[in-house]
Each structure stands twice: as structure tokens, then as C-alpha cells.
Design an enzyme around this catalytic site. Structure first.
Site, PDB file in Angstrom:
ATOM      1  CG  ASP A   3      -0.401  -0.106   2.511  1.00 13.34           C
ATOM      2  OD1 ASP A   3       0.840  -0.208   2.600  1.00 13.34           O
ATOM      3  OD2 ASP A   3      -1.158  -0.073   3.506  1.00 13.34           O
ATOM      4  CB  SER A   4       4.594   1.777  -0.031  1.00 13.06           C
ATOM      5  OG  SER A   4       4.917   0.714  -0.899  1.00 13.06           O
ATOM      6  CG  ASP A  23       0.311  -4.115   1.877  1.00 12.87           C
ATOM      7  OD1 ASP A  23       0.383  -5.042   2.695  1.00 12.87           O
ATOM      8  OD2 ASP A  23       1.121  -3.174   1.834  1.00 12.87           O
ATOM      9  CE  LYS A  70       3.081  -6.053   3.502  1.00  9.08           C
ATOM     10  NZ  LYS A  70       2.595  -4.929   4.351  1.00  9.08           N
ATOM     11  CD  GLU A 110       0.440  -1.866   7.905  1.00  6.38           C
ATOM     12  OE1 GLU A 110       0.116  -1.112   8.855  1.00  6.38           O
ATOM     13  OE2 GLU A 110       0.950  -1.432   6.852  1.00  6.38           O
ATOM     14  CD  GLU A 117       8.033  -0.757   7.587  1.00  4.93           C
ATOM     15  OE1 GLU A 117       7.051  -1.419   7.184  1.00  4.93           O
ATOM     16  OE2 GLU A 117       8.265   0.412   7.214  1.00  4.93           O
TER      17      GLU A 117
HETATM   18  O1  KIV Z   1       3.510  -1.140   1.548  1.00  6.40           O
HETATM   19  C1  KIV Z   1       4.679  -1.567   1.495  1.00  6.40           C
HETATM   20  O2  KIV Z   1       5.450  -1.260   0.587  1.00  6.40           O
HETATM   21  C2  KIV Z   1       5.113  -2.450   2.576  1.00  6.40           C
HETATM   22  C3  KIV Z   1       6.574  -2.742   2.663  1.00  6.40           C
HETATM   23  C4  KIV Z   1       7.263  -1.596   3.294  1.00  6.40           C
HETATM   24  C5  KIV Z   1       6.848  -3.998   3.397  1.00  6.40           C
HETATM   25  O3  KIV Z   1       4.324  -2.872   3.364  1.00  6.40           O
END
Ligand code: KIV
Length: 253
Positions: free
Chosen positions: A44-45, A83, A113, A115, A182
């Protein structure tokens, strides 16, 4: 040969280190796949690196699905993980099942993924894995909690270290196939890695994890600023600016 979640578990057993990078579109994904990266995370980055937001919070499930579809078109070998964005899974296990289910039905990603490792999240991971949805966990600095945690290193006291170790074990017991660690200390990441049979994928967590992940825009130097733990391998930003300046000059003269 396409990479599967089972393969990652076998690699942990054999001590074969895992490479992971993020991607947000077809072009980047096909380059990473061709180069041989094992896992491509549609993180989600993408909120920051592709959509220009200052946090990951605004990105939607529809945004994630759209970008994951593009990434999957560029990937032949890597395992693609998507994510789940903020508020697409935290409300309840049924909400998480609907969101993760959409990802698996509407894209070719093989896993999601999410969190956090508090008890409600452990229940969610258990429910997802029970119905066959592979889950990658994410502990330590969790950017969706930026307003609570900030961007600082996590697990810095004996109590928070123990909490993170217990959360990692709980994620494994709930059925997660791997966990991102992280911005925690090398020694904490090393302890967690030794206690788990599933692979740990580190970002700013030292060299003792079973694999490493970086945001590809940081690796390539596409972003104006990088987090302190992201080693830039290239300054593509300045190369692109120089190239465009040359083009402008050519056209104008
Ligand atoms: O969103 C993302 O890019 C991430 C990585 C930093 C692991 O979760």
C-alpha cells in the site's frame, strides 16, 4: 517455475534467503520478475510512490486491486502478494474475508498482507487461512498506524520486544505463511527469526531475517527522500530529470 507459498516455507527450512520488492504497475513488475526477484509485493506504499499521498491511509481496496491486476500482467515467476489497505480488514473477520476474497477473485495475486498482531488481528488471520487465503503478516513499524506509532523504531523496550515475539508466534499459529518485520533491532529480528518456522522478511530489521524487502522506488532512488534504513542502489530520479532536460533542450534547439 512459479513461486508458491509452500516453496517459501521450504526455503526457510533450507536456509535459502528470500528476495522481495514492491511493485505498483506492469512495467516495474515485469522488470523485477525478469531480474529474478522471488516475491513481488503490491504494497500500500503505492499510496506514496504512485499516487502522491503522504501516508498509506487514503489508498482504497479498488486502487489496490487495479494496481495488482497491472502488476500480475507483468509477472511470470514471482509470488505476488497484495496489501490489504487501511480499513478494508480491521473492522471484522467477515470484512477481511470479503476484501481478501476480492483480491484473489479479481487479480492473479496468490496472497494478501495485513498489518498488526493484536488478538483481533490474529483471529482475522486464522479465519482467512482457514478458508484457504494465504496471509503474510506485518509487525514492528506498521505504516497504517502512523498516527499512533509515528515512523520510529519499534520493540525498543524489553516489554515491547516480548510483545512482538509473542505476536509473531501467534501469527504463525494462526496460519500466516510469512511475516514482514519492519524497523526493529537486528537482535529482535534475529530472535523472532530463530523462533519461527515461517520465513521473516525484514525491512530495516538487520541481516538475520530469512529474506529482505524494500520499496522499489527507494531502491531505485525514485523518491525525493528515503527512510534511513533503505539503502539506495541508484539515483534514478536525477537520471530521469537529466534525460528529460536533454530532451527539452533538443526539442527547443
Ligand atoms: O507497503 C509496502 O510497501 C510495505 C513494505 C514496506 C513492506 O508494506
Amino acid at each position: 517455475m512459479a513461486i508458491t507459498v509452500q516453496k517459501l516455507l521450504q526455503w526457510k527450512e533450507k536456509g535459502r534467503l528470500i528476495t522481495c520488492l514492491t511493485a505498483w504497475d506492469f512495467a516495474i513488475a515485469s522488470l523485477l520478475d525478469q531480474a529474478g526477484v522471488d516475491v513481488i509485493l503490491v504494497g500500500d506504499s503505492l499510496a506514496n510512490v504512485a499516487l502522491g499521498y503522504t501516508t498509506t491511509l487514503p489508498v482504497t481496496l479498488d486502487n489496490m486491486i487495479y494496481h495488482t491486476q497491472a502488476v500480475c500482467r507483468g509477472v511470470k515467476r514471482a509470488l505476488v502478494v497484495c496489501d490489504l489497505p487501511f480499513l478494508s480488514y480491521q473492522e471484522s473477520p467477515p470484512q477481511a474475508i470479503r476484501s481478501a476474497g476480492r483480491v484473489l477473485k479479481e487479480t492473479n495475486a496468490q496472497a494478501v498482507k495485513l498489518e498488526g498482531g493484536h488478538p483481533a488481528m490474529i483471529e482475522t488471520v486464522e479465519r482467512l487461512t482457514q478458508i484457504g487465503i494465504p496471509v503474510m503478516g506485518h509487525l514492528g513499524l506498521t505504516p497504517q498506524s502512523i498516527h499512533q506509532l509515528g515512523l520510529k523504531k519499534q520493540g525498543t523496550t524489553p516489554e515491547t520486544e516480548e510483545k512482538l515475539i509473542n505476536q509473531a508466534i501467534a501469527l504463525q499459529q494462526a496460519g500466516a505463511f510469512s511475516v514482514v518485520l519492519e524497523h526493529i533491532s537486528d537482535s529482535l529480528a534475529s530472535q523472532i527469526t530463530a523462533k519461527l518456522t515461517i520465513p521473516t522478511i525484514g525491512i530495516g530489521a538487520g541481516k538475520h531475517c530469512d529474506g529482505q524487502v524494500l520499496v522499489t522506488a527507494d531502491l531505485l532512488g525514485l523518491t525525493e527522500t528515503q527512510p534511513p534504513f533503505a539503502k539506495p542502489y541508484l539515483n534514478l530520479r536525477s537520471q530521469i530529470i537529466e534525460t528529460v532536460e536533454k530532451y527539452i533542450k533538443d526539442v527547443q534547439t
